[in-house]
Design a protein around this motif. Sequence first.
Motif, PDB file in Angstrom:
ATOM      1  N   UNK A 107       0.839  -1.337  -0.224  1.00 45.25           N
ATOM      2  CA  UNK A 107       0.004  -0.011  -0.099  1.00 45.25           C
ATOM      3  C   UNK A 107       0.950   1.191   0.074  1.00 45.25           C
ATOM      4  N   UNK A 108       1.832   1.421   0.901  1.00 46.72           N
ATOM      5  CA  UNK A 108       2.649   2.591   0.811  1.00 46.72           C
ATOM      6  C   UNK A 108       3.267   2.755  -0.411  1.00 46.72           C
ATOM      7  N   UNK A 109       3.921   1.774  -1.045  1.00 46.49           N
ATOM      8  CA  UNK A 109       4.603   1.976  -2.441  1.00 46.49           C
ATOM      9  C   UNK A 109       3.406   2.242  -3.311  1.00 46.49           C
ATOM     10  N   UNK A 110       2.534   1.777  -3.169  1.00 45.39           N
ATOM     11  CA  UNK A 110       1.256   2.142  -4.538  1.00 45.39           C
ATOM     12  C   UNK A 110       0.778   3.625  -4.110  1.00 45.39           C
ATOM     13  N   UNK A 111       0.659   4.130  -2.656  1.00 44.18           N
ATOM     14  CA  UNK A 111       0.415   5.473  -2.579  1.00 44.18           C
ATOM     15  C   UNK A 111       1.232   6.456  -3.027  1.00 44.18           C
ATOM     16  N   UNK A 112       2.677   6.221  -2.539  1.00 43.63           N
ATOM     17  CA  UNK A 112       3.737   7.060  -2.982  1.00 43.63           C
ATOM     18  C   UNK A 112       3.562   7.257  -4.694  1.00 43.63           C
ATOM     19  N   UNK A 113       3.376   6.152  -5.157  1.00 42.28           N
ATOM     20  CA  UNK A 113       3.317   6.310  -6.828  1.00 42.28           C
ATOM     21  C   UNK A 113       2.090   7.090  -7.153  1.00 42.28           C
ATOM     22  N   UNK A 114       0.887   6.895  -6.717  1.00 40.60           N
ATOM     23  CA  UNK A 114      -0.202   7.742  -7.026  1.00 40.60           C
ATOM     24  C   UNK A 114       0.111   9.272  -6.676  1.00 40.60           C
ATOM     25  N   UNK A 115       0.629   9.391  -5.585  1.00 39.35           N
ATOM     26  CA  UNK A 115       1.057  10.817  -5.270  1.00 39.35           C
ATOM     27  C   UNK A 115       1.978  11.561  -6.031  1.00 39.35           C
ATOM     28  N   UNK A 116       3.050  10.668  -6.911  1.00 39.44           N
ATOM     29  CA  UNK A 116       4.015  11.094  -7.633  1.00 39.44           C
ATOM     30  C   UNK A 116       3.280  10.976  -9.376  1.00 39.44           C
ATOM     31  N   UNK A 117       2.175  10.807  -9.508  1.00 34.02           N
ATOM     32  CA  UNK A 117       1.319  10.931 -10.862  1.00 34.02           C
ATOM     33  C   UNK A 117       1.730   9.739 -11.609  1.00 34.02           C
ATOM     34  N   UNK A 118       1.958   8.543 -10.870  1.00 37.45           N
ATOM     35  CA  UNK A 118       2.060   7.308 -11.535  1.00 37.45           C
ATOM     36  C   UNK A 118       0.896   6.233 -11.293  1.00 37.45           C
ATOM     37  N   UNK A 119       0.517   5.850 -12.430  1.00 34.47           N
ATOM     38  CA  UNK A 119      -0.272   4.547 -12.498  1.00 34.47           C
ATOM     39  C   UNK A 119       0.228   3.299 -11.824  1.00 34.47           C
ATOM     40  N   UNK A 120      -0.351   2.305 -11.211  1.00 34.77           N
ATOM     41  CA  UNK A 120       0.060   1.131 -10.257  1.00 34.77           C
ATOM     42  C   UNK A 120      -0.547  -0.031 -10.553  1.00 34.77           C
ATOM     43  N   UNK A 121       0.235  -1.154 -10.882  1.00 35.41           N
ATOM     44  CA  UNK A 121      -0.282  -2.444 -10.752  1.00 35.41           C
ATOM     45  C   UNK A 121       0.324  -3.077  -9.618  1.00 35.41           C
ATOM     46  N   UNK A 122      -0.477  -3.640  -8.678  1.00 35.34           N
ATOM     47  CA  UNK A 122       0.195  -3.963  -7.307  1.00 35.34           C
ATOM     48  C   UNK A 122      -0.218  -5.575  -7.215  1.00 35.34           C
ATOM     49  N   UNK A 123       0.663  -6.119  -6.368  1.00 32.25           N
ATOM     50  CA  UNK A 123       0.512  -7.659  -6.528  1.00 32.25           C
ATOM     51  C   UNK A 123      -0.703  -7.815  -5.082  1.00 32.25           C
ATOM     52  N   UNK A 124      -1.251  -9.059  -5.151  1.00 30.63           N
ATOM     53  CA  UNK A 124      -2.145  -9.440  -4.240  1.00 30.63           C
ATOM     54  C   UNK A 124      -1.401  -9.999  -2.947  1.00 30.63           C
ATOM     55  N   UNK A 125      -2.038  -9.908  -1.939  1.00 33.19           N
ATOM     56  CA  UNK A 125      -3.095  -9.012  -1.442  1.00 33.19           C
ATOM     57  C   UNK A 125      -2.634  -7.739  -1.733  1.00 33.19           C
ATOM     58  N   UNK A 126      -3.589  -6.937  -2.151  1.00 33.26           N
ATOM     59  CA  UNK A 126      -3.152  -5.406  -2.620  1.00 33.26           C
ATOM     60  C   UNK A 126      -3.056  -4.610  -1.176  1.00 33.26           C
ATOM     61  N   UNK A 127      -3.065  -5.195   0.120  1.00 37.76           N
ATOM     62  CA  UNK A 127      -3.049  -4.593   1.286  1.00 37.76           C
ATOM     63  C   UNK A 127      -2.419  -5.579   2.350  1.00 37.76           C
ATOM     64  N   UNK A 128      -1.914  -4.948   3.511  1.00 37.35           N
ATOM     65  CA  UNK A 128      -1.508  -6.039   4.543  1.00 37.35           C
ATOM     66  C   UNK A 128      -2.540  -5.896   5.525  1.00 37.35           C
ATOM     67  N   UNK A 129      -3.638  -4.892   5.505  1.00 36.93           N
ATOM     68  CA  UNK A 129      -4.673  -4.752   6.562  1.00 36.93           C
ATOM     69  C   UNK A 129      -5.744  -4.219   5.633  1.00 36.93           C
ATOM     70  N   UNK A 130      -6.913  -4.221   6.472  1.00 39.03           N
ATOM     71  CA  UNK A 130      -8.034  -3.616   5.737  1.00 39.03           C
ATOM     72  C   UNK A 130      -7.889  -2.025   5.699  1.00 39.03           C
ATOM     73  N   UNK A 131      -7.534  -1.499   6.698  1.00 40.59           N
ATOM     74  CA  UNK A 131      -7.541  -0.031   6.750  1.00 40.59           C
ATOM     75  C   UNK A 131      -6.683   0.397   5.690  1.00 40.59           C
ATOM     76  N   UNK A 132      -5.587  -0.051   5.627  1.00 37.85           N
ATOM     77  CA  UNK A 132      -4.733   0.650   4.523  1.00 37.85           C
ATOM     78  C   UNK A 132      -5.123   0.183   3.131  1.00 37.85           C
TER      79      UNK A 132
END
Length: 479
Positions: A107-132
Amino acid sequence: MHTPTRRSFLRQTALATTALSASRVLGANDKIRIASIGLGGQGSGNAGRMAKVPGVEIAYLCDADTVALDKAKLKYPNAKTTQDMRKVMEDPTIDAVVVSTGNHWHVLASIWACQAGKDVYVEKPVSHNIWEGRKLVEAARKYNRIVQGGTQQRSDPFHDELKAYLDSGELGKIKYVRCNHYGQRASIGKRETPLAPPTHVDYNLWLGPAQDIPIMRERLQYDWHWVWNTGNGELGNWGPHILDDLRSVVFRDKIALPKRVLAGGGRLGWNDAGETPNTHFIYFDTGDIPVVMDVHNLPRKAGMKASDVYLRRRTSAFMIIECENGYYEGGRGGGSAHDASGKVVKKFKGDGGGTHAANFISAIRSRKKEDLKGEIEKIHYSSAWCHLGNISYRLGQAGDLDQAKAALKEFEPWQEMLSDEPAHLTANDITLKAGDIKVGKMLEIDAAKETFIGDSATPEALALLKREYRAGFEVPDMV
């Protein structure tokens, strides 16, 4: 409530500005430059699949482990390399990232990418927990990014054929669904002294959001799956694929989260440093079609190189849809429908989702999240089902199979599933002792708010919806 400091506010503002300026307007013939973050087995595979899509270049390689980095560089000699993904985020020539790190980084890597204007393909599970996971969905929406979850079977064309067949009524009404994963693993060992991270790994960057706690297993890489600090066990490893099939094919994505979840199991026969169960059974109350799931990491028999089977149907299929007039059984790449006698009446053949990478690239060009087969919110929910099963297990108390059975006395598929466990354990030379099996609590869920309600909303349960993040690597409250 978290109150942003002036420094963090300015950083978020700068990132938002970067996101707006960093997004290149891509024409149909423009090359899409990809950064592959995480270069283990799955990461290398993802890079290879992306590289095969016309108009794609693997332009940046990132891994905290220089051995993995150097190996990938041989395949993509023209790509830049770094151990620190923040350098990737700062590069305005990178259009998208593929996140194949440990689960704790997704999640953190993907959020950083979104904030930097990049699209994201993220492996499953897409999160380590539900909140994130919800925070990642919020980031995708806020920064208008294309974010695809790595559940490739969403792009398998046979799923549409199967949905149409189920709708035809040939098998009658669905009564319940049995999900299975019988994959063999082995003990990860238990050290007397903590493992020293290899010198070729930047351990600070490898840990990222995870806590810096002693590692008592023999290997740093891959076996992170089996401790809660960095992984989500087998349910979080294969479960997102199987439960995503369930949500897509059976529920057509209309059920985001189950109403109630109950789980149990244990880590049996290994006496190692692992924390996640190798025998895990789960019940999902959807308010519609009930679901049970059985997960084993032990072989069919001690010393045998063969996975277990679901005895009633003599199959190791991922999903069995039990209907009034027969059943369907299948997994990645296809399956078969059977009449009430067990005779095959229709076969389904797919490709395992071989066009999933191409679907991501196509959506990057169209800028329409609706074009994605595995759009992030859908896969967030499928990952969350796995997290809920893990939470129920982790909240469990020492018990036995009889106590687990008593939790759902009237539900026959649950009774059948647990009745098969003793034979499976005996075949693996395991004799259960008192307390070897944990029996979780039935969790009640508010799907809209993604939290627990009623007696389930204990401090211990609510705490497991989130995690404690290491300083400098926090998933932000406000993305």
